[in-house]
Write an enzyme that holds these catalytic residues in place. Structure first.
Site, PDB file in Angstrom:
ATOM      1  N   HIS A  22       0.868  -1.192   0.000  1.00  0.00           N
ATOM      2  CA  HIS A  22       0.000   0.000   0.000  1.00  0.00           C
ATOM      3  C   HIS A  22       0.898   1.233   0.000  1.00  0.00           C
ATOM      4  CE1 HIS A  22      -3.765   2.109   1.909  1.00  0.00           C
ATOM      5  NE2 HIS A  22      -3.118   2.920   1.091  1.00  0.00           N
ATOM      6  N   HIS A  24       1.355   4.676  -2.500  1.00  0.00           N
ATOM      7  CA  HIS A  24       1.002   5.488  -3.676  1.00  0.00           C
ATOM      8  C   HIS A  24       2.301   6.114  -4.156  1.00  0.00           C
ATOM      9  CE1 HIS A  24      -3.340   5.292  -2.620  1.00  0.00           C
ATOM     10  NE2 HIS A  24      -2.846   5.164  -1.410  1.00  0.00           N
ATOM     11  N   HIS A 202      -9.403   0.770  -1.299  1.00  0.00           N
ATOM     12  CA  HIS A 202      -9.392   1.481  -0.022  1.00  0.00           C
ATOM     13  C   HIS A 202     -10.814   1.409   0.546  1.00  0.00           C
ATOM     14  CE1 HIS A 202      -5.604   3.086  -1.379  1.00  0.00           C
ATOM     15  NE2 HIS A 202      -5.495   3.958  -0.392  1.00  0.00           N
ATOM     16  N   GLU A 205     -11.150   3.457   5.900  1.00  0.00           N
ATOM     17  CA  GLU A 205     -10.140   4.388   6.416  1.00  0.00           C
ATOM     18  C   GLU A 205     -10.918   5.501   7.126  1.00  0.00           C
ATOM     19  OE1 GLU A 205      -8.064   6.600   3.351  1.00  0.00           O
ATOM     20  OE2 GLU A 205      -6.458   7.237   4.698  1.00  0.00           O
ATOM     21  N   ASP A 283       1.916   4.080   2.734  1.00  0.00           N
ATOM     22  CA  ASP A 283       0.861   4.878   2.096  1.00  0.00           C
ATOM     23  C   ASP A 283       1.439   6.030   1.253  1.00  0.00           C
ATOM     24  OD1 ASP A 283      -1.743   5.422   1.423  1.00  0.00           O
ATOM     25  OD2 ASP A 283      -2.398   6.112   3.381  1.00  0.00           O
ATOM     26  N   ASP A 284       1.741   7.150   1.891  1.00  0.00           N
ATOM     27  CA  ASP A 284       2.306   8.315   1.179  1.00  0.00           C
ATOM     28  C   ASP A 284       3.473   8.843   2.015  1.00  0.00           C
ATOM     29  OD1 ASP A 284       0.128   8.834  -0.999  1.00  0.00           O
ATOM     30  OD2 ASP A 284      -0.980   8.542   0.871  1.00  0.00           O
TER      31      ASP A 284
HETATM   32  N1  HPA Z   1      -6.524   7.306   1.019  1.00  0.00           N
HETATM   33  C1  HPA Z   1      -7.212   7.531  -0.099  1.00  0.00           C
HETATM   34  N2  HPA Z   1      -6.637   7.957  -1.208  1.00  0.00           N
HETATM   35  C2  HPA Z   1      -5.320   8.167  -1.221  1.00  0.00           C
HETATM   36  C3  HPA Z   1      -4.565   7.962  -0.094  1.00  0.00           C
HETATM   37  C4  HPA Z   1      -5.196   7.500   1.091  1.00  0.00           C
HETATM   38  O1  HPA Z   1      -4.599   7.284   2.160  1.00  0.00           O
HETATM   39  N3  HPA Z   1      -3.297   8.274  -0.428  1.00  0.00           N
HETATM   40  C5  HPA Z   1      -3.286   8.643  -1.731  1.00  0.00           C
HETATM   41  N4  HPA Z   1      -4.525   8.583  -2.209  1.00  0.00           N
HETATM   42 ZN    ZN Z   2      -3.680   4.777   0.436  1.00  0.00          ZN
END
Ligand code: HPA
Ligand code: ZN
Length: 343
Positions: A22, A24, A202, A205, A283-284
């Site tokens: 996971h 991006h 996703h 969250e 994630d990012d």
């Molecule tokens: N959630 C949803 N979309 C996203 C995320 C995330 O954590 N990171 C990049 N796009």
């Molecule tokens: Zn994500």
């Protein structure tokens, strides 16, 4: 109270072979690289310096992050940009003990600005091939649809990507979750299934447990990205445990986006005790304060987790990956050898 991890334990965490499932790739764009690409491509930026941009990374929820994340991605223009972006990530991944990476990418963010689909996919795909040669990392791409856009646009995006069908292994669903339930994308995920693509989404969250259920039932998602809100529904937790559905959990992301107030309050220990197939991800990482190993270290510092949990988390990541079985078997054997060296 958990005790802070020792250097020997941190080294043990690093040595464990891990899959990152996971990530991006646009979220690995560091401010320095962002400014360099803006200069090279002549893209104007809203912030005057790297420091000013970093200072803006104070998010209150998912949307407040996405606004900055999409603005940042606007500096990516050429095939070379995408290749360099992914190569920078792979260097960090190798240092963190990652043996397998499945990279999310958001083509719609780029094609909407006139960037050709081929520049995005060929740049990233070339980086994946180089990652194996340079770092011994096995890597593949997962094309994500932006859920704040329409299903018709997602279908068009999938069609536009088909000339590069052999360059990606699956589809995902990301962007603003609230108000955009998985069932909005039933047809495009069905089409992806017919094309033999893997499916992830996703869910849970910021969205409710019902979104996790529809990701499974309607989209036939094989993994749930995040999924942490499943604990609000005991019946769903039972289902996820019984089916062994992997959850790709992103602890530092969850804190940065205020899903949990701090890491000590994260439900990772509860997810593990419920027998869920949880693994850790970044994630990012350029926006959330750490790459994969930093997520691991922060969790083991803040939460009551030990050696057994570390091995379980690493094993879950490898088992949940879409890598060929022989590759997975080799990493799992390597994991058992490393597990025997726990400090
Ligand atoms: N959630 C949803 N979309 C996203 C995320 C995330 O954590 N990171 C990049 N796009
Ligand atoms: Zn994500």
């Amino acid at each position: 109270m958990p005790t802070p991890t020792t250097p020997a334990f941190q080294d043990f965490l690093r040595r464990l072979p891990k899959a990152e499932l996971h990530l991006h790739i646009e979220g690995s764009l560091e401010p320095e690289q962002l400014f360099a690409l803006a200069r090279r491509n002549g893209v104007p930026l809203a912030h005057a310096s790297v420091e000013a941009l970093r200072a803006a990374y104070a998010f209150t929820d998912l949307q407040s992050f996405l606004d900055i994340y999409y603005a940042g991605a606007s500096v990516l223009r050429t095939e070379q940009d995408f290749e360099e972006l992914a190569m920078a990530y792979f260097a960090r991944a190798a240092a963190d003990g990652i043996v397998r990476a499945e990279l999310f990418f958001d083509p719609q963010t780029h094609t909407a600005r006139g960037v050709p689909m081929g520049a995005v996919i060929e740049g990233l795909s070339r980086a994946c091939r180089r990652a194996r040669a340079l770092h011994g990392i096995s890597a593949d791409l997962i094309l994500c649809f932006l859920r704040h856009l329409s299903e018709a646009e997602a279908l068009q995006t999938l069609d536009d990507a088909l000339p590069w069908r052999e360059h990606f292994i699956g589809v995902g669903l990301d962007s603003s979750e609230r108000g955009h339930p998985p069932e909005k994308f039933a047809r495009v995920f069905a089409r992806a299934g017919e094309l033999g693509l893997h499916r992830v989404a996703h869910a849970g969250e910021e969205g409710p447990p019902a979104y996790i259920e529809s990701a499974l039932d309607v989209l036939r998602a094989e993994r749930i990205d995040h999924g942490v809100r499943c604990t609000e529904s005991p019946a769903l937790v039972q289902r996820l445990a019984a089916t062994g559905t992997p959850l790709t959990v992103c602890p530092l992301s969850n804190v940065k986006l205020c899903v949990f107030p701090d890491l000590a309050s994260h439900n990772l220990p509860a997810l593990l005790s419920a027998g869920l197939k949880v693994n850790l991800n970044s994630d990012d990482p350029a926006y959330f304060g750490g790459y994969l190993l930093e997520n691991w270290r922060a969790c083991f510092d803040a939460l009551p987790l030990g050696v057994t949990d570390a091995v379980t988390l690493a094993r879950n990541s490898l088992e949940a990956s879409f890598a060929p079985v022989d590759e997975r078997a080799a990493w799992l054997a390597q994991l058992e050898r490393e597990a025997a060296t726990a400090p």
